[in-house]
Design an enzyme around this catalytic site. Structure first.
Site, PDB file in Angstrom:
ATOM      1  CD  GLU A 165     -18.426  -7.299  78.678  1.00 36.02           C
ATOM      2  OE1 GLU A 165     -18.288  -6.376  79.502  1.00 36.02           O
ATOM      3  OE2 GLU A 165     -17.513  -7.708  77.956  1.00 36.02           O
ATOM      4  N   GLY A 184     -14.842  -5.656  79.506  1.00 35.14           N
ATOM      5  CA  GLY A 184     -15.153  -6.450  80.686  1.00 35.14           C
ATOM      6  C   GLY A 184     -14.404  -7.756  80.745  1.00 35.14           C
ATOM      7  CG  ASN A 202     -12.062  -2.624  70.002  1.00 33.36           C
ATOM      8  OD1 ASN A 202     -12.243  -1.743  69.179  1.00 33.36           O
ATOM      9  ND2 ASN A 202     -12.103  -3.912  69.703  1.00 33.36           N
ATOM     10  N   GLY A 257     -17.458 -12.517  75.029  1.00 27.84           N
ATOM     11  CA  GLY A 257     -17.109 -11.148  74.676  1.00 27.84           C
ATOM     12  C   GLY A 257     -17.844 -10.676  73.436  1.00 27.84           C
ATOM     13  CB  VAL A 258     -18.479  -7.321  72.179  1.00 26.22           C
ATOM     14  CG1 VAL A 258     -17.154  -6.574  72.223  1.00 26.22           C
ATOM     15  CG2 VAL A 258     -19.402  -6.700  71.140  1.00 26.22           C
ATOM     16  N   GLY A 259     -18.227  -9.140  69.512  1.00 23.95           N
ATOM     17  CA  GLY A 259     -17.594  -9.237  68.202  1.00 23.95           C
ATOM     18  C   GLY A 259     -18.081 -10.431  67.412  1.00 23.95           C
TER      19      GLY A 259
END
Length: 503
Positions: free
Chosen positions: A288, A382, A378, A262-264
């Protein structure tokens, strides 16, 4: 014919109250910047004249301050989907000033095509180059795929192209643009490995639909990553140990798995720590967002190839990729979000998903979007696309936040994005809760073991109180949210007095 070159302000003048714009990008990477900023200025002028002006926005994921932030601050957004990380936008959402629909990112393009979200009036696309070949225009995207092919095809009033010189033309060819067919005649996505390509390196549209090309030179609004700290480093080590144990036990194939992250900053640090473990085999990525840590691992040969929707990296890292495109061109591919997040592909190629939880309850349900069940952080992004279809689905989180005042392991999640059916393991700095093949009460014991030591006795006390109610999962409904309630009232979950709640 040539393309009509206009200014961002001239492009913004076309946008009217009630219009819906579809944007390129996925995270701030690849999102248009000059035209949305001018739309925000137009909104402020219209409001100053007591005129209504709000637009609807479709995106691949989040954008940057020049889009989500400025438009939110200008009170110019009526409806927005599907995901955002912008602080100003989040503030407006949590005040209910914006109608915000949180969607799984793999579904966004499909729902636009199905008409569930309404029509698309305009597409605003960031490009590194635009070419005319006969009566067609080829739009070469920049650092992200997103929903660009869908909104370009469906935009009824036309397309604006931000030709952004910040993005090198060397990235022409990095994209694999493909739009999934409508139901019920969808064909299989012939992707068997991360670098397989099934589409074109550009978005193709009728040239006469390009209303204007806006030349600019604006950096991506990238977020800097926090350095790995002792907690994220330990979580990364625990992830590596867990995967290695599964490898040795034959629970994952000897070729290893494609990894998704994931993002971050936390996710970036965990994947970086995983790559630094010498016993973990070299691996491929199907994800993603590609962040700084895996890009460096690609340079080191630890990551063999990567498929993503966006280069969610710092600008320094992005420019390094552009300079070394000869190295990356056969190892890296960017796709539209409905392909990068495709459940079909994720299930086929064998992905280990690594996503971040806000909180996990003792039976394995995960909240990844809302603080105390009410305030949007947020969005689901995905994470469900990958979690629900992964070969092995893992959630990571620090055991506490806010200096220990909040436990990430709770009796009952205040909001649930991922049910326990799809969550294989939860990993904190205190270890691994392997939930596979366990009943509900066994999952509770596993999860309490990875909670912070300050909270382990509290969680066991809750189980003891709840046991008298019986059932497959033990819950005392009057106490299930006691820790959350205590935090809201007193600012610290550790002050929970079960006697106030147990009835």
């Amino acid at each position: 014919m040539g393309f009509n070159k206009i200014t961002a302000a001239e492009a913004a003048s076309f946008i009217q109250n009630g219009d819906t714009i579809g944007l390129s990008g996925f995270t701030p990477a690849g999102a248009p910047k000059s035209v949305p900023a001018e739309i925000a200025k137009k909104a402020e002028r219209e409001h100053a004249d007591n005129k209504a002006f709000k637009i609807n926005i479709f995106t691949g994921a989040s954008t940057g301050q020049s889009c989500d932030g400025m438009l939110a601050n200008a009170h110019a957004i009526g409806f927005r989907a599907p995901y955002t990380t912008n602080k100003d936008f989040r503030t407006c959402v949590n005040k209910n000033e914006i109608s915000y629909s949180d969607l799984n990112l793999s579904n966004m393009a499909t729902q636009i095509r199905q008409g569930y979200l309404g029509k698309v009036d305009w597409a605003i696309i960031e490009a590194c180059e635009i070419e005319q070949v006969g009566d067609k225009a080829r739009i070469y995207l920049t650092a992200a795929g997103g929903i660009s092919p869908t909104v370009c095809r469906l935009a009824e009033k036309g397309i604006f192209v931000e030709l952004n010189a910040f993005h090198s033309k060397s990235c022409m060819g990095i994209h694999d643009v493909y739009e999934i067919e409508d139901h019920p005649y969808r064909t299989p996505l012939m992707i068997m490995k991360a670098t397989d390509r099934i589409g074109k390196p550009y978005v193709e549209v009728d040239a006469n639909r390009i209303v204007g090309v806006i030349e600019c030179d604006i950096p991506d609004e990238a977020r800097a990553f926090k350095d790995a700290d002792p907690i994220t480093t330990k979580i990364g080590m625990n992830v590596a140990d867990f995967l290695l144990a599964n490898l040795k036990e034959g629970k994952i194939p000897p070729t290893f798995l494609n990894l998704q992250s994931g993002v971050g900053s936390g996710a970036n640090a965990v994947l970086g720590a995983l790559g630094q473990c010498p016993e973990v085999p070299n691996f491929n990525i199907y994800t993603e967002v590609l962040q700084d840590a895996p890009v460096q691992l690609m340079r080191e040969g630890r990551v063999l190839s990567a498929s993503a929707c966006s280069l969610t990296v710092t600008n320094e890292c992005l420019q390094g990729i552009y300079r070394d495109m000869d190295f990356f061109k056969d190892k890296l591919v960017l796709r539209p979000s409905e392909i990068s997040n495709s459940p079909e592909v994720i299930a086929r190629i064998g992905v280990c998903s690594l996503n971040t939880a806000i909180e996990v309850d003792i039976y394995g349900h995960v909240n990844s979007t809302k603080i105390c069940g009410t305030k949007m952080m947020n969005g689901i992004g995905g994470s469900a696309d990958f979690t629900n279809n992964a070969y092995l689905s893992i959630f990571t989180c620090g055991s506490t936040t806010k200096g220990g005042a909040i436990s990430s392991i709770v009796p009952f999640c205040s909001h649930i994005d991922h049910t326990s059916h799809f969550v294989d393991a939860v990993i904190t700095e205190y270890g691994v809760a392997d939930l596979r093949g366990k009943c509900a009460m066994e999952k509770a014991e596993e999860l309490i073991k990875v909670a912070h030591p300050d909270y382990q006795p509290m969680l066991r006390d809750y189980l003891k109180y709840a046991a008298k109610f019986g059932g497959h999962t033990h819950h005392c409904l009057s106490a299930a949210f006691a820790m959350h309630d205590t935090y809201v009232r007193k600012g610290d979950m550790r002050l929970t007095d079960w006697a106030e709640y147990v009835k």
